[in-house]
Scaffold this motif. Structure first.
Motif, PDB file in Angstrom:
ATOM      1  N   THR A  92       0.843  -1.212   0.000  1.00  0.00           N
ATOM      2  CA  THR A  92       0.000   0.000   0.000  1.00  0.00           C
ATOM      3  C   THR A  92       0.869   1.250   0.000  1.00  0.00           C
ATOM      4  O   THR A  92       0.598   2.211  -0.718  1.00  0.00           O
ATOM      5  CB  THR A  92      -0.903   0.028   1.251  1.00  0.00           C
ATOM      6  N   GLU A  93       1.907   1.209   0.832  1.00  0.00           N
ATOM      7  CA  GLU A  93       2.779   2.385   0.893  1.00  0.00           C
ATOM      8  C   GLU A  93       3.519   2.596  -0.426  1.00  0.00           C
ATOM      9  O   GLU A  93       3.716   3.715  -0.870  1.00  0.00           O
ATOM     10  CB  GLU A  93       3.781   2.227   2.038  1.00  0.00           C
ATOM     11  N   ILE A  94       3.932   1.500  -1.018  1.00  0.00           N
ATOM     12  CA  ILE A  94       4.637   1.597  -2.308  1.00  0.00           C
ATOM     13  C   ILE A  94       3.721   2.209  -3.357  1.00  0.00           C
ATOM     14  O   ILE A  94       4.098   3.145  -4.065  1.00  0.00           O
ATOM     15  CB  ILE A  94       5.111   0.195  -2.775  1.00  0.00           C
ATOM     16  N   PHE A 134       7.342   8.504  -7.671  1.00  0.00           N
ATOM     17  CA  PHE A 134       8.445   7.758  -8.261  1.00  0.00           C
ATOM     18  C   PHE A 134       8.507   8.039  -9.761  1.00  0.00           C
ATOM     19  O   PHE A 134       9.557   8.365 -10.315  1.00  0.00           O
ATOM     20  CB  PHE A 134       8.245   6.259  -7.999  1.00  0.00           C
ATOM     21  N   LEU A 135       7.361   7.956 -10.419  1.00  0.00           N
ATOM     22  CA  LEU A 135       7.298   8.218 -11.854  1.00  0.00           C
ATOM     23  C   LEU A 135       7.659   9.669 -12.177  1.00  0.00           C
ATOM     24  O   LEU A 135       8.212   9.957 -13.229  1.00  0.00           O
ATOM     25  CB  LEU A 135       5.900   7.902 -12.385  1.00  0.00           C
ATOM     26  N   ASP A 136       7.312  10.558 -11.281  1.00  0.00           N
ATOM     27  CA  ASP A 136       7.609  11.976 -11.504  1.00  0.00           C
ATOM     28  C   ASP A 136       9.044  12.327 -11.145  1.00  0.00           C
ATOM     29  O   ASP A 136       9.434  13.484 -11.215  1.00  0.00           O
ATOM     30  CB  ASP A 136       6.655  12.846 -10.670  1.00  0.00           C
ATOM     31  N   LYS A 137       9.792  11.343 -10.718  1.00  0.00           N
ATOM     32  CA  LYS A 137      11.189  11.549 -10.308  1.00  0.00           C
ATOM     33  C   LYS A 137      11.279  12.556  -9.173  1.00  0.00           C
ATOM     34  O   LYS A 137      12.178  13.384  -9.119  1.00  0.00           O
ATOM     35  CB  LYS A 137      12.038  12.012 -11.490  1.00  0.00           C
ATOM     36  N   GLU A 138      10.331  12.501  -8.269  1.00  0.00           N
ATOM     37  CA  GLU A 138      10.333  13.446  -7.155  1.00  0.00           C
ATOM     38  C   GLU A 138      10.729  12.800  -5.828  1.00  0.00           C
ATOM     39  O   GLU A 138      10.729  13.438  -4.799  1.00  0.00           O
ATOM     40  CB  GLU A 138       8.949  14.101  -7.002  1.00  0.00           C
ATOM     41  N   LEU A 139      11.032  11.513  -5.852  1.00  0.00           N
ATOM     42  CA  LEU A 139      11.445  10.850  -4.615  1.00  0.00           C
ATOM     43  C   LEU A 139      12.933  11.052  -4.373  1.00  0.00           C
ATOM     44  O   LEU A 139      13.703  11.190  -5.317  1.00  0.00           O
ATOM     45  CB  LEU A 139      11.160   9.347  -4.700  1.00  0.00           C
ATOM     46  N   ASP A 140      13.313  11.082  -3.096  1.00  0.00           N
ATOM     47  CA  ASP A 140      14.755  11.163  -2.846  1.00  0.00           C
ATOM     48  C   ASP A 140      15.392   9.807  -3.140  1.00  0.00           C
ATOM     49  O   ASP A 140      14.700   8.802  -3.312  1.00  0.00           O
ATOM     50  CB  ASP A 140      15.040  11.613  -1.403  1.00  0.00           C
ATOM     51  N   VAL A 141      16.710   9.808  -3.198  1.00  0.00           N
ATOM     52  CA  VAL A 141      17.431   8.630  -3.673  1.00  0.00           C
ATOM     53  C   VAL A 141      17.061   7.369  -2.901  1.00  0.00           C
ATOM     54  O   VAL A 141      16.787   6.316  -3.496  1.00  0.00           O
ATOM     55  CB  VAL A 141      18.959   8.854  -3.583  1.00  0.00           C
ATOM     56  N   ALA A 142      17.016   7.496  -1.566  1.00  0.00           N
ATOM     57  CA  ALA A 142      16.752   6.322  -0.738  1.00  0.00           C
ATOM     58  C   ALA A 142      15.389   5.716  -1.067  1.00  0.00           C
ATOM     59  O   ALA A 142      15.278   4.505  -1.335  1.00  0.00           O
ATOM     60  CB  ALA A 142      16.814   6.710   0.736  1.00  0.00           C
ATOM     61  N   ASN A 143      14.360   6.583  -1.079  1.00  0.00           N
ATOM     62  CA  ASN A 143      13.022   6.092  -1.362  1.00  0.00           C
ATOM     63  C   ASN A 143      12.876   5.543  -2.779  1.00  0.00           C
ATOM     64  O   ASN A 143      12.157   4.590  -3.023  1.00  0.00           O
ATOM     65  CB  ASN A 143      11.989   7.198  -1.144  1.00  0.00           C
ATOM     66  N   ARG A 144      13.577   6.198  -3.685  1.00  0.00           N
ATOM     67  CA  ARG A 144      13.500   5.759  -5.068  1.00  0.00           C
ATOM     68  C   ARG A 144      13.984   4.307  -5.167  1.00  0.00           C
ATOM     69  O   ARG A 144      13.399   3.484  -5.851  1.00  0.00           O
ATOM     70  CB  ARG A 144      14.351   6.679  -5.944  1.00  0.00           C
ATOM     71  N   LEU A 145      15.082   4.055  -4.443  1.00  0.00           N
ATOM     72  CA  LEU A 145      15.660   2.715  -4.468  1.00  0.00           C
ATOM     73  C   LEU A 145      14.694   1.693  -3.886  1.00  0.00           C
ATOM     74  O   LEU A 145      14.488   0.609  -4.443  1.00  0.00           O
ATOM     75  CB  LEU A 145      16.970   2.720  -3.662  1.00  0.00           C
ATOM     76  N   VAL A 146      14.078   2.073  -2.765  1.00  0.00           N
ATOM     77  CA  VAL A 146      13.124   1.174  -2.119  1.00  0.00           C
ATOM     78  C   VAL A 146      12.000   0.823  -3.086  1.00  0.00           C
ATOM     79  O   VAL A 146      11.666  -0.355  -3.281  1.00  0.00           O
ATOM     80  CB  VAL A 146      12.535   1.833  -0.843  1.00  0.00           C
ATOM     81  N   VAL A 147      11.432   1.853  -3.709  1.00  0.00           N
ATOM     82  CA  VAL A 147      10.311   1.610  -4.621  1.00  0.00           C
ATOM     83  C   VAL A 147      10.753   0.767  -5.810  1.00  0.00           C
ATOM     84  O   VAL A 147      10.093  -0.199  -6.187  1.00  0.00           O
ATOM     85  CB  VAL A 147       9.687   2.947  -5.101  1.00  0.00           C
ATOM     86  N   SER A 148      11.895   1.119  -6.381  1.00  0.00           N
ATOM     87  CA  SER A 148      12.280   0.382  -7.587  1.00  0.00           C
ATOM     88  C   SER A 148      12.599  -1.076  -7.266  1.00  0.00           C
ATOM     89  O   SER A 148      12.270  -1.978  -8.035  1.00  0.00           O
ATOM     90  CB  SER A 148      13.424   1.095  -8.320  1.00  0.00           C
ATOM     91  N   ASN A 149      13.223  -1.304  -6.099  1.00  0.00           N
ATOM     92  CA  ASN A 149      13.465  -2.700  -5.699  1.00  0.00           C
ATOM     93  C   ASN A 149      12.168  -3.459  -5.486  1.00  0.00           C
ATOM     94  O   ASN A 149      12.014  -4.601  -5.920  1.00  0.00           O
ATOM     95  CB  ASN A 149      14.280  -2.745  -4.398  1.00  0.00           C
ATOM     96  N   HIS A 150      11.231  -2.781  -4.834  1.00  0.00           N
ATOM     97  CA  HIS A 150       9.956  -3.423  -4.557  1.00  0.00           C
ATOM     98  C   HIS A 150       9.229  -3.771  -5.850  1.00  0.00           C
ATOM     99  O   HIS A 150       8.700  -4.871  -6.005  1.00  0.00           O
ATOM    100  CB  HIS A 150       9.086  -2.504  -3.697  1.00  0.00           C
TER     101      HIS A 150
END
Lengths: 196, 272
Positions: free
Chosen positions: B4-6, B13-29
């Motif tokens: 749900t959080e993802i 994430f698609l808008d490239k507005e996440l910081d690096v750490a979160n971006r990594l979490v989302v992309s891994n997920h």
């Protein structure tokens, strides 16, 4: 005079390449080719007049979009202010109530389309056009600036003169609305099984 | 992070507005979880669809040409009237030297005629020049202080000098000797002695100037009577101006916002 010529040349080089983007946006503000052309022309003349105030190194596209927007509002929304957020408060509560329904919808969409987004593109051009045009202006604007022009939330917030948080919520609600209406079209056209 | 959080973060994430750490979490997920990947791909497809639909509209070629042509007649704003006249003079000299002179002699005559007319009006302190002057002042003040973009170009000369933070401060920076307004940035017009305050109204820059304590010639301007006050409306170079008087002096409010908006604003100004 030479200074003027240089300024002029610089302006043309920096600003004119964005004419298609501005025109496209103008069309989605007023839906009328001639008026969109006038709006773009007025935008460029204004931008030229104030070019000395443009800060080199900042995003000229965002700057132009802001002028476009201001010009549009001045011209077409004179006495009536931009409809305030208040107008959409009702919609917000509505959508929170419907959150489950909407999640359901996007879930169904994903399922029935078997993640093949290509199917969505079977939607008629007209359907997409209508879906975009029927969005409230603030949402439409935010979505187009973000998805089509790929501007940052910060740029959009400056263009629309609202905080970044508002941009985010406009994008979220706008996208939900857009999905919903596209889903309706898809259903009507039988891309999605009605029984599901 | 849960699915749900993802999903909540997919847009950013698609808008490239996440910081690096979160971006990594989302992309891994997304790589690992097929449900979330489906949602992600669906969102991506939808965006691609909207984008494909919207980028097809190109501006007609004649619009480009029309704008370029119009820029020539428009010119970059010249804040200094004398400077402007000097430029015009040098233009005229060039014209005299050019071969095109004879073919456009007639238009020059008309221009000169207009110029004399304008100059005469200017000298007479006629209404035309009142509005023209306030618009010039407005543009100059706005250019000096803040235009369009609140976050990048707010800092004006005056504020730099006074070491003030901009806009937000309501008390210390307001006093332009004669004018007191909350949220304004004061500017003194060089050469005119008129006081001017520039401030922000819904993202637009509006300037308020004191025109002096005498009567101002307003007879050719549109007049509107509201309550016991008379307001005069004028327009110049795309700017609207509202002029009015109280017991002590005359004021002029100028901006490129709509006339009735400006009038409404003028009526509600808390003037000292």
């Amino acid at each position: 005079m030479r200074d003027d010529d240089n300024k002029r040349k610089e302006f043309e080089e920096l600003a004119m390449p964005h004419i298609d983007a501005l025109y496209s946006m103008a069309l989605r503000y007023i839906f009328n080719k001639e008026e969109a052309e006038d709006l773009v022309q007025e935008t460029y003349l204004k931008a030229y007049r104030f070019f000395s105030t443009f800060q080199q190194g900042t995003n000229i596209k965002a700057w132009l979009f802001k002028i476009l927007r201001n010009t549009f509002i001045n011209k077409y929304r004179k006495a009536t202010n931009m409809p305030g957020e208040v107008l959409y408060e009702g919609l917000e509560t509505l959508s929170t109530e419907q959150t489950t329904v909407q999640e359901d919808i996007s879930g169904k969409l994903t399922d029935t389309l078997a993640t093949r987004c290509n199917n969505v593109s079977n939607l008629m051009e007209d359907d997409i056009k209508h879906a975009i045009e029927s969005l409230p202006l603030e949402y439409r604007e935010a979505i187009l600036l973000s998805d089509v022009e790929e501007l940052s939330y910060k740029d959009i917030s400056e263009i629309a003169n609202v905080p970044v948080g508002t941009v985010k919520s406009r994008l979220n609600r706008g996208r939900k609305l857009l999905q919903k209406s596209l889903w309706e079209y898809a259903k009507d056209r039988g891309f999605i099984d009605r029984r599901k | 992070m849960s699915c749900t959080e993802i999903v909540k973060q997919i847009h950013e994430f698609l808008d490239k507005e996440l910081d690096v750490a979160n971006r990594l979490v989302v992309s891994n997920h997304i790589t690992a979880c097929s449900d979330c990947r489906q949602k992600y791909e669906f969102e991506m497809g939808l965006r691609a669809l909207i984008k494909a639909h919207c980028v097809n509209t190109a501006a007609p070629a004649y619009l480009h040409d029309r704008i370029i042509k119009n820029l020539t007649s428009f010119g970059i704003y010249q804040p200094d009237i004398e400077e402007k006249q000097a430029v015009n003079k040098s233009k005229t000299i060039r014209l005299f030297a050019s071969k095109r002179f004879y073919s456009i002699a007639a238009s020059i005559l008309i221009l000169l005629g207009g110029g004399i007319f304008y100059y005469a009006n200017y000298q007479n302190g006629n209404t035309l020049s009142v509005v023209d002057a306030v618009v010039s002042n407005h543009v100059m003040a706005v250019n000096d202080n803040l235009v369009f973009n609140e976050t990048t170009s707010i800092v004006g000369n005056i504020n730099k000098k006074r070491n003030n933070s901009v806009m937000g401060n309501t008390s210390s920076l307001i006093d332009a000797e004669l004018i007191s307004l909350p949220g304004g940035v004061p500017a003194r017009q060089p050469g005119t002695g008129n006081h001017c305050v520039v401030f922000n109204k819904d993202g637009y820059k509006v300037s308020l100037q004191v025109l002096g304590d005498g009567n101002i010639p307003c007879r050719n301007l549109e007049k509107i009577v509201l309550g016991n006050k008379e307001y005069f409306l004028g327009n110049c170079k795309g700017f609207n101006a509202v002029i009015w008087k109280d017991e002590r002096q005359s004021y002029c409010l100028t901006s490129d916002i709509a006339k009735d908006e400006l009038l409404k604003f003028a009526m509600n100004l808390p003037l000292r």
